[in-house]
Design an enzyme around this catalytic site. Structure first.
Site, mmCIF file in Angstrom:
data_model
loop_
_atom_site.group_PDB
_atom_site.id
_atom_site.type_symbol
_atom_site.label_atom_id
_atom_site.label_comp_id
_atom_site.label_asym_id
_atom_site.label_seq_id
_atom_site.Cartn_x
_atom_site.Cartn_y
_atom_site.Cartn_z
ATOM 1 N N HIS A 34 13.757 -2.582 4.999
ATOM 2 C CA HIS A 34 12.638 -2.131 4.158
ATOM 3 C C HIS A 34 13.041 -0.944 3.282
ATOM 4 C CE1 HIS A 34 8.259 -2.074 3.367
ATOM 5 N NE2 HIS A 34 8.466 -0.805 3.127
ATOM 6 N N LYS A 54 0.935 -7.889 1.367
ATOM 7 C CA LYS A 54 0.224 -6.774 1.978
ATOM 8 C C LYS A 54 -1.073 -6.474 1.245
ATOM 9 C CE LYS A 54 0.966 -2.013 3.525
ATOM 10 N NZ LYS A 54 1.937 -0.892 3.594
ATOM 11 N N HIS A 67 2.989 -2.888 -5.458
ATOM 12 C CA HIS A 67 2.123 -1.835 -4.952
ATOM 13 C C HIS A 67 0.779 -1.875 -5.656
ATOM 14 C CE1 HIS A 67 5.555 0.920 -3.345
ATOM 15 N NE2 HIS A 67 5.211 -0.030 -2.499
ATOM 16 N N TYR A 80 -4.202 -1.571 -17.035
ATOM 17 C CA TYR A 80 -3.015 -1.902 -17.820
ATOM 18 C C TYR A 80 -2.152 -2.928 -17.101
ATOM 19 C CZ TYR A 80 1.621 -1.234 -19.944
ATOM 20 O OH TYR A 80 2.840 -1.430 -20.523
#
Length: 388
Positions: A321, A261, A348, A358
């Protein structure tokens, strides 16, 4: 007999609109410029169509052009579109197809490309597709969006973005001098009420019992569902998984960027339970495809509905999901793993620049420990607060 005269027009200085009759009007700008328009109405829609500068088009010719436009409108001809064709300017409908063709290679999958085109052809093209792309104004776009703005808010927002992309293309091509006045359009639309939709998820406390029940029988749908749970991946990523992406010796699954995605390659560390699952999947391997979870149709992946059916057959009204939410809740409430590690496991995109910096590394080994703890929990291990 019209209200305007050639002598009177020459004397007009005050900015405004001055009407001659039968829809013909003269617009006087702040700088003294003068131009002709004709106002027409068809099927309840009102439009103002330009007829040229008053310095080049005298009153008599303006009246003739206005009459010609009214006649064309009456018999179903769009005079602006006809004028645009003569000038080589495409209609909005033609522009949509061109923009789609130019951008299709850059989209991550064929489904998105098809959705982009379908949204515009379903809502925008019927509204003003036959207009010149130079003639599509804020009023036309606002009315098109308003028809679905409250009923289908997410579709409407995407439609707004896609219409604007076509108009921006037209500006770049020199077909029009400016883009859409989006702030004006937005203010003229009713306020949408946010209605977030969450995927139905299984509470993590019920997961160990569910896992045992899931393994009571073996089917392609149940095996894929177990892979979704153990990897915390999206169901589409699992269904499209290929054997070439798996390295069972290194216990990793590398998902290519075009299937993610976020459009970035994602490496999933596999727990021993996940490796064992894929070892079992070798018995289901088919010669004609590299897919790990092939569907019933030759060469096609397992459908999402197959996973949903597996859940319904077990009496659950949750989604595949939703197990990503189950995983995320478990990390937050039952462990002391940092949230950014959980976000990395879910692939994500993190908006905070400091955290994003980071996370430039994959944190693979830390995530490996996390996924192993998750797999153990799925099987009923009492993890408590998992040490970092």
């Amino acid at each position: 007999m019209g209200k305007l005269t050639a002598t009177g027009i020459a004397k007009l200085k005050e900015p405004g609109r001055y009407w001659d009759g039968e829809g013909l009007g003269l617009i006087v700008g702040k700088g003294g410029s003068k131009s002709w328009i004709v106002r027409v109405q068809k099927d309840g829609r009102r439009r103002d169509i330009g007829l040229g500068s008053a310095s080049k088009v005298p009153l008599k010719l303006a009246r003739e052009r206005a009459a010609e436009v009214r006649q064309q409108i009456e018999i179903g001809i769009d005079p602006v579109a006809e004028r645009a064709k003569a000038a080589g300017i495409p209609t909005f409908s033609a522009a949509v197809k061109t923009v789609h063709a130019e951008n299709a290679p850059s989209w991550k999958n064929a489904k998105h490309a098809a959705q982009w085109l379908n949204t515009l052809e379903t809502y925008a093209v019927p509204a003003f597709g036959n207009r010149s792309v130079a003639d599509v104004d804020a009023a036309a776009v606002r009315d098109c969006l308003a028809a679905i703005w409250l009923e289908k808010p997410e579709t409407a927002r995407r439609l707004r973005q896609r219409i604007n992309a076509v108009i921006d293309w037209a500006v770049a091509k020199g077909y029009r001098t400016s883009g859409l006045a989006l702030p004006v359009i937005d203010k003229a639309l009713p306020r949408q009420r946010a209605k977030p939709k969450h995927h139905a998820a299984l509470p993590y406390a019920e997961l160990p019992v569910f896992t045992r029940k899931l393994r009571e029988s073996e089917s392609m749908g149940r095996l894929a569902l177990e892979a979704v749970i153990l990897t915390a991946a999206r169901s589409g990523e699992v269904r499209m998984m290929t054997w070439g992406e798996l390295d069972l010796d290194a216990a990793t699954w590398t998902v290519p960027a075009e299937r993610m995605k976020a459009g970035r390659e994602h490496v999933v560390p596999l727990s021993p339970q996940a490796v064992a699952l894929f070892e079992r999947m070798k018995a289901h391997r088919r010669e004609y495809t590299d897919l790990v979870f092939p569907g019933q149709k030759r060469g096609k992946p397992l459908s999402d509905m197959t996973l949903t059916k597996a859940l319904r057959d077990m009496g659950l009204n949750v989604t595949a999901h939703g197990f990503r939410s189950t995983f995320r809740d478990w990390v937050a409430e039952q462990t002391n793993w940092p949230s950014d590690l959980a976000e990395a496991a879910l692939a994500h995109v993190v908006s905070d620049k400091t955290v994003a910096a980071y996370q430039r590394g994959t944190m693979l080994e830390k995530r490996r420990e996390l996924m192993a703890a998750w797999a153990n929990y799925c099987e009923g291990a009492r993890c408590g607060n998992v040490a970092q």
